[in-house]
Motif scaffolding. Structure first.
Motif, mmCIF file in Angstrom:
data_model
loop_
_atom_site.group_PDB
_atom_site.id
_atom_site.type_symbol
_atom_site.label_atom_id
_atom_site.label_comp_id
_atom_site.label_asym_id
_atom_site.label_seq_id
_atom_site.Cartn_x
_atom_site.Cartn_y
_atom_site.Cartn_z
ATOM 1 N N LEU A 120 -0.484 5.146 10.598
ATOM 2 C CA LEU A 120 -0.780 4.367 9.387
ATOM 3 C C LEU A 120 0.077 3.113 9.312
ATOM 4 O O LEU A 120 -0.317 2.119 8.702
ATOM 5 C CB LEU A 120 -0.562 5.235 8.145
ATOM 6 N N ASP A 172 0.777 -0.641 6.694
ATOM 7 C CA ASP A 172 -0.315 -1.118 5.837
ATOM 8 C C ASP A 172 -0.115 -0.696 4.391
ATOM 9 O O ASP A 172 -0.519 -1.406 3.466
ATOM 10 C CB ASP A 172 -1.664 -0.596 6.352
ATOM 11 N N LEU A 173 0.484 0.476 4.195
ATOM 12 C CA LEU A 173 0.799 0.954 2.852
ATOM 13 C C LEU A 173 2.317 0.984 2.686
ATOM 14 O O LEU A 173 3.031 1.412 3.591
ATOM 15 C CB LEU A 173 0.238 2.362 2.626
ATOM 16 N N SER A 230 2.764 5.567 0.203
ATOM 17 C CA SER A 230 2.331 6.584 1.166
ATOM 18 C C SER A 230 2.931 7.939 0.824
ATOM 19 O O SER A 230 2.242 8.969 0.853
ATOM 20 C CB SER A 230 2.744 6.180 2.581
ATOM 21 N N VAL A 277 -6.115 1.307 -1.459
ATOM 22 C CA VAL A 277 -6.102 2.351 -0.430
ATOM 23 C C VAL A 277 -7.542 2.679 -0.055
ATOM 24 O O VAL A 277 -8.388 2.900 -0.923
ATOM 25 C CB VAL A 277 -5.403 3.628 -0.933
ATOM 26 N N SER A 278 -7.820 2.715 1.233
ATOM 27 C CA SER A 278 -9.162 3.051 1.692
ATOM 28 C C SER A 278 -9.353 4.565 1.732
ATOM 29 O O SER A 278 -8.376 5.332 1.743
ATOM 30 C CB SER A 278 -9.406 2.474 3.084
ATOM 31 N N THR A 316 -10.332 6.209 4.222
ATOM 32 C CA THR A 316 -9.765 6.673 5.494
ATOM 33 C C THR A 316 -8.271 6.939 5.361
ATOM 34 O O THR A 316 -7.753 7.953 5.858
ATOM 35 C CB THR A 316 -10.006 5.625 6.595
ATOM 36 N N GLN A 317 -7.559 6.034 4.686
ATOM 37 C CA GLN A 317 -6.123 6.233 4.495
ATOM 38 C C GLN A 317 -5.844 7.459 3.629
ATOM 39 O O GLN A 317 -4.909 8.228 3.908
ATOM 40 C CB GLN A 317 -5.508 4.983 3.873
ATOM 41 N N TYR A 318 -6.662 7.659 2.578
ATOM 42 C CA TYR A 318 -6.504 8.872 1.768
ATOM 43 C C TYR A 318 -6.695 10.115 2.627
ATOM 44 O O TYR A 318 -5.973 11.108 2.503
ATOM 45 C CB TYR A 318 -7.521 8.880 0.624
ATOM 46 N N TRP A 330 -6.209 10.472 5.902
ATOM 47 C CA TRP A 330 -5.071 10.689 6.793
ATOM 48 C C TRP A 330 -3.870 11.262 6.037
ATOM 49 O O TRP A 330 -3.177 12.165 6.533
ATOM 50 C CB TRP A 330 -4.670 9.381 7.476
ATOM 51 N N LEU A 331 -3.612 10.745 4.833
ATOM 52 C CA LEU A 331 -2.469 11.237 4.065
ATOM 53 C C LEU A 331 -2.703 12.662 3.563
ATOM 54 O O LEU A 331 -1.753 13.435 3.414
ATOM 55 C CB LEU A 331 -2.173 10.297 2.898
#
Length: 303
Positions: free
Chosen positions: A33, A36-37, A42, A206-207, A209-211, A213-214
């Protein structure tokens, strides 16, 4: 006496192998990641997902009347320490090689040993002092001050190791008055609340996709702690502790194969020295305990 469940070394080793894989998955995802965040954001999202997993435990706690009287201050202290630790860890993970984060993270037990002596009055026997000295040498090999620039990420991970160690000490004290599930659930709640204002100050879009992954970070992190608990239940720490060195090997392989990070022999050597010192101390104290030579301690070293 050791329970029958604690006489299965192969099972304990397998559980510890699973622990290492889970934690390497966590570091890999956070590394992927990148920046980006912001680190507080994060960390907040990760713990918010973890809190969702632990909501049933919190509901059950409230139905039983909440936490014991006078313990809330200790929960808040633990939450504050862990909040700072995870912010620093997320910051470091996105900026320095995976292997270096992992190697420096092995200093946690050293912080716990020193903290136990200062806070709980545990005796720092010569073997413990020697272990601390060897671990510090290992950390210096990893960092190499004067031979290269120490980046902000290195300082952040050192700070994270200190804060995590102090957090584990407070958790040990809490585990003496409440069940382990309450300690974990309250940590998730206090850390999520603690991270919220920091995340709000730096929040960026936040996209999905990022949600996703987290959410996986929360899954693997929770699974890692579960596997670690099973490992310690199945076998003595003298059996499972050395297996943690493989986490550094896997982290190095992950960094090299996935993120094209160069393999640094000095990081492997320094991390190996830290783990060797901790493993020897664990084995030695287990031997002395069986012989009845160790003194009763006012507070143990939390795992």
């Amino acid at each position: 006496m050791m329970s029958p469940a604690a006489n299965r070394p192969l099972i304990g080793v397998l559980w510890m192998l699973a622990t290492g894989l889970c934690f390497v998955a966590v570091t890999g995802i956070v590394r992927y990641l990148g920046t980006d965040l912001p680190a507080p954001q994060s960390a907040f999202i990760r713990f918010a997902f973890g809190l969702a997993f632990l909501t049933p435990a919190l509901v059950a706690l409230m139905r039983r009347g909440g936490v014991p009287k006078g313990s809330m201050r200790v929960f808040v202290l633990r939450g504050g320490l862990h909040t700072l630790a995870v912010i620093l860890w997320f910051y470091a993970m996105a900026r320095i090689p995976v292997a270096e984060v992992t190697a420096i993270g092995y200093l946690n037990p050293i912080v716990v040993s020193i903290g136990a002596a200062l806070a709980f009055g545990e005796k720092l026997a010569p073997r413990r002092v020697g272990t601390i000295a060897v671990a510090v040498v290992g950390a210096l090999i990893v960092l190499r001050p004067g031979l290269r620039d120490i980046a902000p990420g290195h300082w952040a991970q050192l700070g994270a190791s200190v804060c995590f160690g102090l957090s584990y000490l407070v958790a040990k004290r809490l585990s003496e008055i409440v069940p382990a599930t309450v300690v974990v659930a309250m940590m998730a709640l206090t850390v999520t609340l603690g991270l919220a204002p920091f995340a709000a100050m730096v929040w960026v879009p936040v996209s999905l996709t990022q949600y996703g992954w987290l959410a996986l970070v929360a899954v693997f992190g929770t699974a890692g702690h579960y596997c670690m608990t099973r490992a310690f239940t199945a076998a003595p720490m003298t059996v499972t502790q050395p297996v943690t060195f493989l986490q550094l090997v896997w982290a190095t392989a992950l960094g090299a194969l996935v993120f094209s990070e160069p393999v640094d022999p000095m990081v492997i050597a320094g991390g190996g020295l830290i783990i060797a010192a901790i493993s020897w101390l664990t084995w030695r104290e287990a031997q002395l305990k069986r012989r009845g030579l160790t003194q009763p301690q006012s507070g143990g070293v939390p795992v």
